[in-house]
Design a protein around this motif. Structure first.
Motif, PDB file in Angstrom:
ATOM      1  N   ARG A 421      -5.937 -40.070   3.091  1.00 26.83           N
ATOM      2  CA  ARG A 421      -6.086 -38.842   1.874  1.00 26.83           C
ATOM      3  C   ARG A 421      -7.187 -39.234   0.903  1.00 26.83           C
ATOM      4  NH1 ARG A 421      -2.748 -39.943  -2.012  1.00 26.83           N
ATOM      5  NH2 ARG A 421      -2.398 -42.211  -1.393  1.00 26.83           N
ATOM      6  N   GLU A 422      -7.775 -37.979   0.589  1.00 27.32           N
ATOM      7  CA  GLU A 422      -9.232 -38.216  -0.069  1.00 27.32           C
ATOM      8  C   GLU A 422      -8.871 -38.579  -1.653  1.00 27.32           C
ATOM      9  OE1 GLU A 422     -13.191 -35.673  -1.538  1.00 27.32           O
ATOM     10  OE2 GLU A 422     -11.670 -34.990  -0.029  1.00 27.32           O
ATOM     11  N   GLN A 423      -9.399 -39.760  -2.110  1.00 28.40           N
ATOM     12  CA  GLN A 423      -9.389 -39.806  -3.711  1.00 28.40           C
ATOM     13  C   GLN A 423     -10.249 -38.979  -4.579  1.00 28.40           C
ATOM     14  OE1 GLN A 423     -11.590 -43.287  -5.373  1.00 28.40           O
ATOM     15  NE2 GLN A 423      -9.338 -44.082  -5.849  1.00 28.40           N
ATOM     16  N   LYS A 424      -9.678 -38.398  -5.504  1.00 28.56           N
ATOM     17  CA  LYS A 424     -10.298 -37.545  -6.419  1.00 28.56           C
ATOM     18  C   LYS A 424     -10.717 -38.154  -7.744  1.00 28.56           C
ATOM     19  CE  LYS A 424      -9.611 -33.777  -3.520  1.00 28.56           C
ATOM     20  NZ  LYS A 424     -10.678 -33.111  -3.027  1.00 28.56           N
ATOM     21  N   ARG A 425     -11.862 -37.637  -8.274  1.00 28.51           N
ATOM     22  CA  ARG A 425     -12.064 -38.065  -9.719  1.00 28.51           C
ATOM     23  C   ARG A 425     -11.434 -37.113 -10.488  1.00 28.51           C
ATOM     24  NH1 ARG A 425     -18.170 -37.066  -9.269  1.00 28.51           N
ATOM     25  NH2 ARG A 425     -17.469 -35.238  -8.551  1.00 28.51           N
ATOM     26  N   ILE A 426     -10.228 -37.441 -11.295  1.00 32.82           N
ATOM     27  CA  ILE A 426      -9.817 -36.521 -12.200  1.00 32.82           C
ATOM     28  C   ILE A 426      -9.616 -36.925 -13.650  1.00 32.82           C
ATOM     29  CG2 ILE A 426      -7.118 -35.911 -12.631  1.00 32.82           C
ATOM     30  CD1 ILE A 426      -6.660 -36.477  -9.531  1.00 32.82           C
ATOM     31  N   LEU A 427      -9.874 -36.167 -14.320  1.00 31.82           N
ATOM     32  CA  LEU A 427      -9.622 -36.188 -15.942  1.00 31.82           C
ATOM     33  C   LEU A 427      -8.480 -35.527 -16.455  1.00 31.82           C
ATOM     34  CD1 LEU A 427     -10.942 -36.734 -18.769  1.00 31.82           C
ATOM     35  CD2 LEU A 427     -12.254 -34.605 -18.678  1.00 31.82           C
ATOM     36  N   HIS A 469      -5.584 -42.004  -7.326  1.00 33.72           N
ATOM     37  CA  HIS A 469      -6.671 -41.101  -7.651  1.00 33.72           C
ATOM     38  C   HIS A 469      -7.404 -41.856  -8.846  1.00 33.72           C
ATOM     39  CE1 HIS A 469      -5.896 -37.974  -5.017  1.00 33.72           C
ATOM     40  NE2 HIS A 469      -4.633 -37.717  -5.714  1.00 33.72           N
ATOM     41  N   ASP A 470      -8.820 -41.647  -9.038  1.00 33.18           N
ATOM     42  CA  ASP A 470      -9.533 -42.304  -9.935  1.00 33.18           C
ATOM     43  C   ASP A 470      -9.390 -41.452 -11.260  1.00 33.18           C
ATOM     44  OD1 ASP A 470     -11.426 -43.472 -11.431  1.00 33.18           O
ATOM     45  OD2 ASP A 470     -13.185 -42.498 -10.539  1.00 33.18           O
ATOM     46  N   LEU A 471      -8.675 -42.076 -12.143  1.00 32.77           N
ATOM     47  CA  LEU A 471      -8.026 -41.221 -13.396  1.00 32.77           C
ATOM     48  C   LEU A 471      -8.595 -41.441 -14.395  1.00 32.77           C
ATOM     49  CD1 LEU A 471      -5.716 -39.292 -14.142  1.00 32.77           C
ATOM     50  CD2 LEU A 471      -4.117 -41.253 -14.602  1.00 32.77           C
ATOM     51  N   LYS A 472      -9.049 -40.510 -15.389  1.00 29.63           N
ATOM     52  CA  LYS A 472      -9.454 -41.040 -16.792  1.00 29.63           C
ATOM     53  C   LYS A 472      -8.703 -40.212 -17.792  1.00 29.63           C
ATOM     54  CE  LYS A 472     -13.036 -43.091 -15.175  1.00 29.63           C
ATOM     55  NZ  LYS A 472     -12.974 -44.752 -15.281  1.00 29.63           N
ATOM     56  N   ILE A 473      -8.413 -40.724 -18.975  1.00 30.45           N
ATOM     57  CA  ILE A 473      -7.440 -40.126 -19.805  1.00 30.45           C
ATOM     58  C   ILE A 473      -7.962 -39.976 -21.145  1.00 30.45           C
ATOM     59  CG2 ILE A 473      -5.328 -40.131 -20.961  1.00 30.45           C
ATOM     60  CD1 ILE A 473      -4.340 -42.078 -18.628  1.00 30.45           C
ATOM     61  N   SER A 474      -7.877 -38.654 -21.637  1.00 35.10           N
ATOM     62  CA  SER A 474      -8.603 -38.194 -23.018  1.00 35.10           C
ATOM     63  C   SER A 474      -7.385 -37.756 -24.041  1.00 35.10           C
ATOM     64  CB  SER A 474      -9.733 -37.358 -22.870  1.00 35.10           C
ATOM     65  OG  SER A 474     -10.060 -36.798 -24.109  1.00 35.10           O
ATOM     66  N   VAL A 475      -7.638 -38.185 -25.241  1.00 35.07           N
ATOM     67  CA  VAL A 475      -6.576 -37.577 -26.142  1.00 35.07           C
ATOM     68  C   VAL A 475      -7.298 -37.209 -27.468  1.00 35.07           C
ATOM     69  CG1 VAL A 475      -4.290 -38.552 -25.094  1.00 35.07           C
ATOM     70  CG2 VAL A 475      -5.759 -39.952 -26.799  1.00 35.07           C
ATOM     71  N   SER A 476      -8.519 -37.154 -27.303  1.00 33.50           N
ATOM     72  CA  SER A 476      -9.398 -36.845 -28.510  1.00 33.50           C
ATOM     73  C   SER A 476     -10.661 -36.207 -28.112  1.00 33.50           C
ATOM     74  CB  SER A 476      -9.902 -38.197 -29.348  1.00 33.50           C
ATOM     75  OG  SER A 476     -10.735 -39.041 -28.629  1.00 33.50           O
ATOM     76  N   LEU A 477     -11.418 -35.377 -28.954  1.00 37.63           N
ATOM     77  CA  LEU A 477     -12.595 -34.966 -28.708  1.00 37.63           C
ATOM     78  C   LEU A 477     -13.621 -35.877 -28.203  1.00 37.63           C
ATOM     79  CD1 LEU A 477     -12.849 -31.686 -31.031  1.00 37.63           C
ATOM     80  CD2 LEU A 477     -12.406 -31.804 -28.733  1.00 37.63           C
ATOM     81  N   LYS A 478     -13.732 -36.816 -29.007  1.00 36.04           N
ATOM     82  CA  LYS A 478     -14.709 -37.939 -28.726  1.00 36.04           C
ATOM     83  C   LYS A 478     -14.617 -38.357 -27.659  1.00 36.04           C
ATOM     84  CE  LYS A 478     -16.692 -42.129 -30.547  1.00 36.04           C
ATOM     85  NZ  LYS A 478     -16.406 -43.527 -31.396  1.00 36.04           N
ATOM     86  N   LEU A 499     -20.818 -31.901 -13.208  1.00 35.06           N
ATOM     87  CA  LEU A 499     -19.379 -32.189 -13.563  1.00 35.06           C
ATOM     88  C   LEU A 499     -18.794 -33.570 -12.942  1.00 35.06           C
ATOM     89  CD1 LEU A 499     -16.872 -30.975 -15.385  1.00 35.06           C
ATOM     90  CD2 LEU A 499     -15.983 -30.207 -13.420  1.00 35.06           C
ATOM     91  N   PRO A 500     -18.569 -34.637 -13.631  1.00 37.09           N
ATOM     92  CA  PRO A 500     -18.415 -35.808 -13.013  1.00 37.09           C
ATOM     93  C   PRO A 500     -17.015 -36.093 -12.620  1.00 37.09           C
ATOM     94  CG  PRO A 500     -18.293 -36.057 -15.362  1.00 37.09           C
ATOM     95  CD  PRO A 500     -18.625 -34.723 -15.305  1.00 37.09           C
ATOM     96  N   PHE A 501     -16.325 -34.942 -12.378  1.00 39.65           N
ATOM     97  CA  PHE A 501     -14.792 -34.846 -12.213  1.00 39.65           C
ATOM     98  C   PHE A 501     -14.566 -33.610 -10.969  1.00 39.65           C
ATOM     99  CE2 PHE A 501     -14.738 -36.698 -16.221  1.00 39.65           C
ATOM    100  CZ  PHE A 501     -13.977 -37.937 -16.022  1.00 39.65           C
ATOM    101  N   ASP A 502     -13.429 -34.009 -10.052  1.00 38.14           N
ATOM    102  CA  ASP A 502     -13.058 -33.070  -8.945  1.00 38.14           C
ATOM    103  C   ASP A 502     -12.053 -31.994  -9.520  1.00 38.14           C
ATOM    104  OD1 ASP A 502     -14.589 -34.086  -6.893  1.00 38.14           O
ATOM    105  OD2 ASP A 502     -13.254 -35.808  -6.958  1.00 38.14           O
ATOM    106  N   LEU A 503     -11.282 -32.566 -10.506  1.00 37.18           N
ATOM    107  CA  LEU A 503     -10.134 -31.890 -11.208  1.00 37.18           C
ATOM    108  C   LEU A 503     -10.109 -32.281 -12.577  1.00 37.18           C
ATOM    109  CD1 LEU A 503      -7.254 -32.340  -8.351  1.00 37.18           C
ATOM    110  CD2 LEU A 503      -8.475 -30.109  -9.037  1.00 37.18           C
ATOM    111  N   ILE A 504      -9.584 -31.389 -13.479  1.00 34.25           N
ATOM    112  CA  ILE A 504      -9.303 -31.621 -14.802  1.00 34.25           C
ATOM    113  C   ILE A 504      -7.909 -30.848 -15.189  1.00 34.25           C
ATOM    114  CG2 ILE A 504      -9.864 -31.138 -17.139  1.00 34.25           C
ATOM    115  CD1 ILE A 504     -12.924 -31.038 -16.234  1.00 34.25           C
ATOM    116  N   TYR A 505      -6.970 -31.971 -15.596  1.00 33.39           N
ATOM    117  CA  TYR A 505      -5.883 -31.416 -15.997  1.00 33.39           C
ATOM    118  C   TYR A 505      -5.556 -31.272 -17.485  1.00 33.39           C
ATOM    119  CZ  TYR A 505      -4.053 -32.012 -11.422  1.00 33.39           C
ATOM    120  OH  TYR A 505      -3.796 -31.796  -9.903  1.00 33.39           O
ATOM    121  N   THR A 506      -5.232 -29.975 -18.145  1.00 35.85           N
ATOM    122  CA  THR A 506      -5.386 -29.951 -19.585  1.00 35.85           C
ATOM    123  C   THR A 506      -4.064 -29.064 -19.894  1.00 35.85           C
ATOM    124  OG1 THR A 506      -6.793 -29.722 -21.525  1.00 35.85           O
ATOM    125  CG2 THR A 506      -7.046 -28.268 -19.640  1.00 35.85           C
ATOM    126  N   ASP A 507      -4.297 -28.420 -21.104  1.00 30.34           N
ATOM    127  CA  ASP A 507      -3.325 -27.429 -21.669  1.00 30.34           C
ATOM    128  C   ASP A 507      -4.143 -26.323 -22.203  1.00 30.34           C
ATOM    129  OD1 ASP A 507      -4.138 -28.544 -23.659  1.00 30.34           O
ATOM    130  OD2 ASP A 507      -2.041 -29.784 -24.085  1.00 30.34           O
TER     131      ASP A 507
END
Length: 937
Positions: A421-427, A469-478, A499-507
């Motif tokens: 399985r391919e590892q994705k860079r995900i924000l 997957h390579d995961l980054k988490i953001s809960v602020s604009l900074k 874009l440094p990510f393959d996928l971005i999950y947000t609302d």
């Protein structure tokens, strides 16, 4: 900062917050040389001479303001008091000017190192500090008499020549004039602004010829001054010899040792600098000639492939100062910088032939890496962070379910046979928890507020982490800015790199924030975005132009994404992808204990806020239920204000998750009052062995008749409080009745008292089910690659039948499927899952497919949007048209017309009309996993 030479003593140089002064003082005459310095700015330069008591004032005022624009190089002396800012660029000539200013600073600092009692550097807040002897007063009185007194005039002129500070004053004027010249050469000065001092005059950039003329005038002026001083030195008057000797001896007593030599050294260095400035002017003239050649290449290109280039150029000319990000990318107000920006940073103008195209090489994508299942959630918990009660809730949930996630990962790995399985860079950017969005959820976590969103986000974070997957988490604009590489400014410019990510999950909140801060990059990279959307977004609301023209515009839709980029909590909208969440699974021991300890007459009400108990008609319903069962509640309340619930209800208050689980494991019944809609609690109750009793809505709730759904980007009609539980689980675990019908309600309660049920949890809401589903999405969904045209040229020649058609009738069925011997096409879900049928008039494809035991699959619309599909379904098309209509492809029996879909973004399973029979791409599905077809893994 201020420079001046002071006769009585040396004082240290000091920094001022605003205007500083420099003065050459001797007794009561003060010549003030003042200028203001801020980091990178020379804001003022003037001189002023004044006596102690005299009313006359001689003043020369010059002011230069250099306001840096753009990412210019900032060179500053280590001591921080000489400006070396080079504005609007960093040419070699400008850098040399900055270097000369540093040399001047070094020479003056040598003077500052003179021992106390010598001339040095000093800063004073006042224009004049006149406190000493009477020599200067006498000199001024004599100076005012020069027009009428010849002998005295001669004496005074000789005194002034002998008076060394006066020479220093003359040299000071020359020095600061040279500084002014070099500052003019080094930068471009803006027009006068309202905030400037009334004594400030602004200057534009001097051209080469003008700069050389200024230098020549300064040189001529100094030469005239020196000639007059030489002439004065030859004059004599014997009657005033004694007075001159007296003055000379007084001045000699205050002269510092070696001052003349130091001043001579400064003068020599200034002479050398004049030569160097001449060389710089020559180089600048050569650069201007080269620049003039380049400017000839900066004419607006005429290329039909870039029709927006002229309008964008006009916009940049008028608005380039509206956002600092343009200067960050090198825009300086010239047409050349506009064209470079619009062709290399944005993409509205063609590449410029004279630009070095190798300066910005295309970056290669990072090498692909294998994703490995992870069972340790320690690193994930560190990434989630702290500081909000909502984050603490999510971390507690992650810890509590960690063992179940690890066990599910092992089972799925075996099911996939350890496939690569391919590892994705995900924000993951949780927009609704940012301070900028208001974060109304965190303060209510401990007060009975909604937890469904945080339950889902905690599970999304966990599933992405466990999948490896390579995961980054953001809960602020900074944090969002840092992860994406957002340039400084107001969000008008693209990102600083790819874009440094393959996928971005947000609302939706995060999507709006990215629109504000990513500029045009959002349009370029939006195919990588996945929007977590609880209630779903239908294509008619998502398509901005179509929604605006046909009345589907709301505050939440219009993003022009692919419909399946929206991910819902329940599989109620096939046009969207089903993300879901998980409920805790029970082991065999826990299941046996639940069946053993169930209290047959115990009911728990679904509603943590007291407002949910005040809905109209609930008192009557609770009275009927109380005849059969003991009613328990979990309503939040404060000590001084108990909740307004009936006296026969035993309220436990807001319970932690573990205690709520224990209460559900005892209860026989879990009751919904009709709100909240589609939450996770009913599934958790069913998983703990409860029967869920919920109200039926007649008529169904929708955006047309209910305030809660009004403005949401969906026309879905909700027939009960929890449609998924009603349609996909059903009796005996879920009973849906009309609460206003007392006979039906009474019969349902008596049925519940008789029935015994076991704990039940659909596979798609287990940890393994969610891992399986999200894995399939990540590895197979691709909204960035352009779709190949269908049907391909000459592909119909390979289709069987007469006339040729890629569809065949399945044996013993009324469905059409894709012919196996037709030309193969890559798709996900695969074409083998396709089942083509036509809906009755007035029915959506969602209902038509469900009636046939299938699921509508919008990803397969691409293959049935052809005229052969109408022929295969025996529709006789007298006319064939293509238009933007979210109901197409469809057949109009009234006009015998067939309509094809013109815009793929409007392929929609939802929607119906009594005028059309819709063509529906249905598919099969895996038992317990409606999001995936049988061949989708």
């Amino acid at each position: 900062m201020a420079l001046f030479l002071n006769a009585p003593q040396l004082r240290s140089c000091s920094r001022r917050p605003s205007v500083s002064q420099c003065s050459i003082r001797s007794d009561e005459l003060s010549t003030v040389l003042c200028f203001s310095l801020f980091p990178g700015h020379l804001t003022g330069l003037w001189t002023q001479s004044e006596p102690i008591k005299g009313k006359e004032r001689v003043s020369l005022s010059l002011s230069v303001s250099a306001v840096p624009v753009g990412p210019s190089s900032r060179a500053q002396d280590a001591r921080g008091w000489i400006p070396a800012e080079v504005v609007r660029g960093s040419t070699r000539g400008n850098r040399e000017v900055a270097g000369f200013l540093k040399k001047i600073a070094a020479l003056l600092l040598q003077v500052a190192a003179t021992p106390p009692g010598s001339y040095g550097l000093h800063a004073d807040r006042r224009r004049a500090d006149l406190h000493h002897a009477t020599w200067t007063r006498r000199l001024l009185r004599a100076w005012r008499m020069t027009a009428t007194g010849g002998d005295l005039s001669t004496m005074v002129r000789r005194c002034l020549l002998t008076f060394k500070p006066f020479r220093i004053f003359v040299l000071g004027i020359g020095f600061f004039s040279l500084c002014f010249l070099m500052t003019s050469l080094g930068g471009q000065f803006s027009a006068k602004r309202p905030g400037d001092s009334p004594f400030t005059a602004r200057a534009e950039v001097l051209g080469v010829q003008e700069s050389r003329g200024v230098l020549r005038k300064i040189s001529d002026m100094l030469e005239v001054i020196m000639k007059r001083m030489d002439t004065l030195s030859k004059l004599g008057n014997t009657t005033d010899t004694h007075r001159l000797d007296e003055l000379s001896s007084a001045l000699d007593r205050i002269q510092p040792i070696g001052l003349v030599e130091r001043i001579q050294a400064i003068a020599q260095n200034m002479s050398d600098m004049a030569v160097r400035v001449e060389q710089i002017l020559q180089r600048s003239m050569a650069n201007n000639r080269a620049r003039d050649g380049t400017l000839g290449q900066c004419e607006m290109p005429k290329d039909p492939r870039y029709p927006d280039c002229p309008s964008k150029m006009d916009w940049m000319r008028a608005r380039w100062t509206s956002d600092p990000c343009y200067a960050y990318y090198g825009v300086d107000g010239s047409d050349c910088s506009f064209l470079v920006y619009l062709s290399e940073v944005e993409w509205f103008c063609p590449p410029l032939a004279w630009r070095n195209q190798t300066a910005t090489p295309t970056l290669k994508p990072p090498p692909k890496r294998q994703a490995v299942f992870q069972s340790d959630v320690g690193t994930l918990l560190e990434q989630v962070g702290t500081g909000k009660e909502s984050l603490s809730f999510m971390k507690r949930r992650i810890r509590r379910l960690a063992a179940q996630w690890a066990s599910a990962a092992r089972r799925l790995d075996d099911k996939l046979r350890h496939h690569w399985r391919e590892q994705k860079r995900i924000l993951v950017h949780v927009g609704f928890l940012t301070e900028e969005s208001g974060d109304v959820f965190s303060p209510k976590v401990l007060k009975g507020g909604p937890l469904g969103e945080m339950v889902q986000w905690a599970d999304i974070l966990t599933v992405l982490h466990v999948l490896g997957h390579d995961l980054k988490i953001s809960v602020s604009l900074k944090e969002l800015h840092g992860f994406l590489g957002v340039p400084p400014g107001r969000g008008s410019c693209p990102l600083t790199g790819p874009l440094p990510f393959d996928l971005i999950y947000t609302d939706y909140h995060g999507l709006q924030q990215m629109k504000q801060h990513m500029g045009l990059s959002l349009r370029k990279h939006k195919c990588h975005i996945r929007v977590i959307d609880t209630f779903g977004t239908e294509p008619a609301y998502n398509h901005e132009e179509y929604a605006t023209l046909h009345g589907y515009r709301t505050n939440w839709g219009y993003w022009n994404l692919h419909g399946q980029q929206y991910m819902t909590m329940f599989p109620h909208t096939p046009d969207n992808s089903f993300m879901g969440f998980v409920a805790e699974e029970l082991n065999e021991t826990e299941r046996l204990n639940i069946q053993r300890n169930k209290v047959n007459n115990m009911a728990v009400v679904y509603g943590k806020e007291s407002s949910m108990w005040k809905l109209q008609g609930k008192e009557k319903f609770l009275t009927i239920l109380h005849r059969y069962m003991e009613i328990h509640g979990t309503v939040y309340y404060e000590t001084q204000r108990p909740p307004e619930v009936p006296a026969f209800v035993k309220n436990h208050g807001l319970l932690p998750q573990q205690e709520l689980q224990q209460l559900l494991r005892k209860a026989k019944l879990f009751i919904g009052f009709g709100f909240p809609y589609e939450g996770p609690a009913p599934l958790e109750a069913i998983a703990n062995g409860c029967i869920f009793l919920q109200p039926k809505f007649n008529p169904p709730h929708s955006s047309l008749n209910h305030d809660f759904f009004r403005g949401k980007p969906t026309s879905r009609k909700v027939s009960s409080q929890h449609p998924y539980a009603e349609q996909y689980i059903g009796r005996p675990h879920v009973i849906t009745v009309d609460f206003n019908n007392t006979e039906e309600l009474d019969a349902a309660i008596r049925e519940i008292m008789r029935v015994n049920v076991e704990p039940f949890l659909p596979y798609e809401y287990t940890c393994e089910g969610m891992l399986e589903r999200v894995h399939a999405y990540i590895q197979n969904q691709d909204f960035c690659s352009p779709e190949a045209p269908f049907p391909p040229v000459n592909s119909s020649r390979t289709w069987p039948g007469s006339p040729p058609s890629p569809f065949i009738l399945l044996p013993n069925s009324s469905f059409l499927s894709w012919a196996s011997n037709s030309s193969s096409h890559t798709s996900w879900p695969p074409l083998s899952a396709l089942r083509l049928l036509a809906s009755p008039e007035g029915q959506s494809c969602v209902k038509a497919c469900r009636s046939a035991g299938l699921i509508c699959e919008p990803a397969l619309y691409h293959f049935i949007n052809i005229k052969e599909a109408f022929s295969a379904l025996d529709f006789q098309c007298e006319g064939l048209e293509s238009e933007m209509n979210h109901l197409f492809p469809a057949f109009s029996a009234e006009h015998a017309e067939c309509g094809l879909q013109q815009d793929p973004l409007l392929f929609s399973c939802a929607g119906s009309s009594t005028k059309f029979q819709r063509l529906c791409p249905c598919r099969d599905y895996r038992i317990g996993q409606v999001a995936l077809c049988r061949d989708c893994l």
